[in-house]
Write a protein that holds these residues in place. Structure first.
Motif, PDB file in Angstrom:
ATOM      1  N   GLY A   1       0.810  -1.211   0.000  1.00 41.54           N
ATOM      2  CA  GLY A   1       0.000   0.000   0.000  1.00 41.54           C
ATOM      3  C   GLY A   1       0.841   1.257   0.000  1.00 41.54           C
ATOM      4  N   ALA A   2       1.918   1.271   0.817  1.00 46.14           N
ATOM      5  CA  ALA A   2       2.786   2.439   0.883  1.00 46.14           C
ATOM      6  C   ALA A   2       3.488   2.673  -0.451  1.00 46.14           C
ATOM      7  N   ALA A   3       3.992   1.596  -1.062  1.00 42.62           N
ATOM      8  CA  ALA A   3       4.684   1.726  -2.355  1.00 42.62           C
ATOM      9  C   ALA A   3       3.730   2.217  -3.436  1.00 42.62           C
ATOM     10  N   ALA A   4       2.534   1.648  -3.477  1.00 37.16           N
ATOM     11  CA  ALA A   4       1.552   2.051  -4.485  1.00 37.16           C
ATOM     12  C   ALA A   4       1.123   3.500  -4.279  1.00 37.16           C
ATOM     13  N   GLY A   5       0.912   3.884  -3.027  1.00 34.83           N
ATOM     14  CA  GLY A   5       0.529   5.257  -2.733  1.00 34.83           C
ATOM     15  C   GLY A   5       1.621   6.244  -3.097  1.00 34.83           C
ATOM     16  N   ALA A   6       2.881   5.867  -2.868  1.00 36.01           N
ATOM     17  CA  ALA A   6       4.004   6.746  -3.202  1.00 36.01           C
ATOM     18  C   ALA A   6       4.099   6.964  -4.706  1.00 36.01           C
ATOM     19  N   ILE A   7       3.908   5.897  -5.478  1.00 36.44           N
ATOM     20  CA  ILE A   7       3.943   6.006  -6.944  1.00 36.44           C
ATOM     21  C   ILE A   7       2.846   6.960  -7.426  1.00 36.44           C
ATOM     22  N   ALA A   8       1.639   6.753  -6.922  1.00 32.97           N
ATOM     23  CA  ALA A   8       0.506   7.579  -7.354  1.00 32.97           C
ATOM     24  C   ALA A   8       0.670   9.033  -6.905  1.00 32.97           C
ATOM     25  N   ALA A   9       1.134   9.237  -5.661  1.00 36.71           N
ATOM     26  CA  ALA A   9       1.275  10.593  -5.135  1.00 36.71           C
ATOM     27  C   ALA A   9       2.285  11.397  -5.944  1.00 36.71           C
ATOM     28  N   THR A  10       3.381  10.779  -6.312  1.00 39.73           N
ATOM     29  CA  THR A  10       4.406  11.468  -7.111  1.00 39.73           C
ATOM     30  C   THR A  10       3.865  11.831  -8.484  1.00 39.73           C
ATOM     31  N   PHE A  11       3.110  10.923  -9.070  1.00 39.69           N
ATOM     32  CA  PHE A  11       2.597  11.124 -10.424  1.00 39.69           C
ATOM     33  C   PHE A  11       1.594  12.276 -10.492  1.00 39.69           C
ATOM     34  N   VAL A  12       0.734  12.395  -9.497  1.00 41.58           N
ATOM     35  CA  VAL A  12      -0.355  13.386  -9.559  1.00 41.58           C
ATOM     36  C   VAL A  12      -0.128  14.594  -8.662  1.00 41.58           C
TER      37      VAL A  12
END
Length: 368
Positions: free
Chosen positions: A21-32
């Protein structure tokens, strides 16, 4: 009760949930992140000044252009560090509480299939409330870092630690929990999104005659985007109230514009009407929909990868000796090729829909 104990998640499974969850959230947060900065500023400061030749519907582009012109590309990523710093405890708390609540509710309902919608809502809301309380200070810092470039009358924060220290010194610990009440109201977001997401996943899996864990990325994208749009539109007003309450304490020696949640509601309604509660909503949807798709799909792929690389210990051998009759005990000795089918019958929890995080910048409580 034996099944419940057998179904209890191991420490490795909890770690897999939190890290995925943390890794997925970090990817999405950086992108948007650029859209997140734009949305937050629209919530707090309203519409930007439009050029005389500006075309209707170009608010997002004008906001992005103003940020780049005044602050450079760096301005598009203000608040990213505290956003990322908040993700690990955010998901660690959320998945631990959510998994525990689902486990208890499964035991209470005595069902071997999916939880009811009401139970899913209770689990999601409980986890969201715990997460909001634990991580609210970091989201206050994130909001202020994203908006401080628009004010010339404030001394800017230099870092996350600096911001936390100054807020506690200038406003007291109460400043860390600015906007907490609307954040708690925002658990309605996850209470809507998670049950909707799990139901859509279950429906798609049933249509494809497969388990939820076998859905392909496109099917996960459909389920996540639909559930996110519905939840975001229904619960967006609380985000505007939360952002304005969190941001107002940043102006030194200035009288707070809003005395509290009710006062903020009245002033926004009187001054801006209903549209005031949806400032930045279009930007929010442009951000949260792809963010949810990226987060959910990344989570699924990362989680499946971790399970393939290092599967949790099989709990079935501990359950089978206690099973009634000789049929289940014999399943412990069948060949590996047959074991997949037996696992589904012995351990119903394998068919339960896995828990997927929200897109972070939504922060679970939609700290969007």
């Amino acid at each position: 009760m034996t099944a419940s104990a057998g179904d209890r998640r191991s420490l490795k499974e909890i770690i897999y949930d939190a890290s995925s969850g943390a890794a997925a959230g970090a990817i999405a947060a950086t992108f948007v992140c650029p859209l997140d900065v734009t949305k937050t500023r629209l919530q707090v400061h309203g519409l930007p000044e439009m050029h005389p030749s500006g075309r209707q519907g170009s608010v997002i582009l004008v906001s992005l252009q103003n940020i780049v012109r005044n602050e450079g590309l760096k301005g598009l990523y203000r608040g990213l560090t505290p956003t990322l710093a908040a993700l690990l405890p955010n998901w660690a708390v959320y998945f631990t509480v959510y998994g525990h609540l689902k486990e208890q509710l499964h035991s209470y309902e005595g069902k071997e299939d999916q939880l009811s919608i009401a139970s899913n809502m209770i689990a999601a809301a409980g986890a969201g409330a715990a997460t909001s309380i634990a991580t609210n200070p970091l989201w206050v810092v994130k909001t202020r870092l994203q908006t401080q470039g628009m004010r010339q009358d404030v001394v800017p924060y230099k870092s996350i630690f600096s911001a936390l220290t100054r807020i506690a010194h200038e406003e007291g610990f109460r400043g860390w929990y600015s906007g907490l009440l609307p954040s708690l109201a925002g658990i309605s977001h996850v209470a809507i999104q998670f049950p909707a997401y799990e139901r859509i996943k279950f429906y798609l899996a049933k249509q494809g005659n497969k388990s939820c864990n076998e859905l392909n990325p496109w099917e996960v994208a459909i389920a996540s985007s639909c559930s996110k749009v519905v939840a975001s539109v229904l619960t967006y007003p609380h985000e505007v109230i939360r952002s304005r309450l969190q941001e107002q304490g940043h102006v030194r020696n200035a009288k707070p514009q809003y005395a509290g949640v009710v006062d903020c509601l009245k002033k926004v309604l009187n001054k801006e009407g209903i549209p005031g509660f949806y400032r930045g909503c279009a930007t929010n949807l442009l951000r949260t929909t792809p963010s949810a798709v990226i987060t959910f799909t990344s989570y699924e792929m990362i989680h499946r990868f971790l399970l393939r690389v290092s599967p949790p210990e099989d709990k079935n051998p501990k359950i089978n000796p206690k099973s009634r009759g000789g049929i289940n005990s014999n399943k412990g000795t069948i060949t590996p090729g047959e074991n997949n089918a037996s696992q589904k019958s012995v351990n119903p929890s394998n068919d339960r829909t896995s828990c997927i995080p929200l897109g972070n910048t939504d922060k679970l409580t939609a700290k969007n």
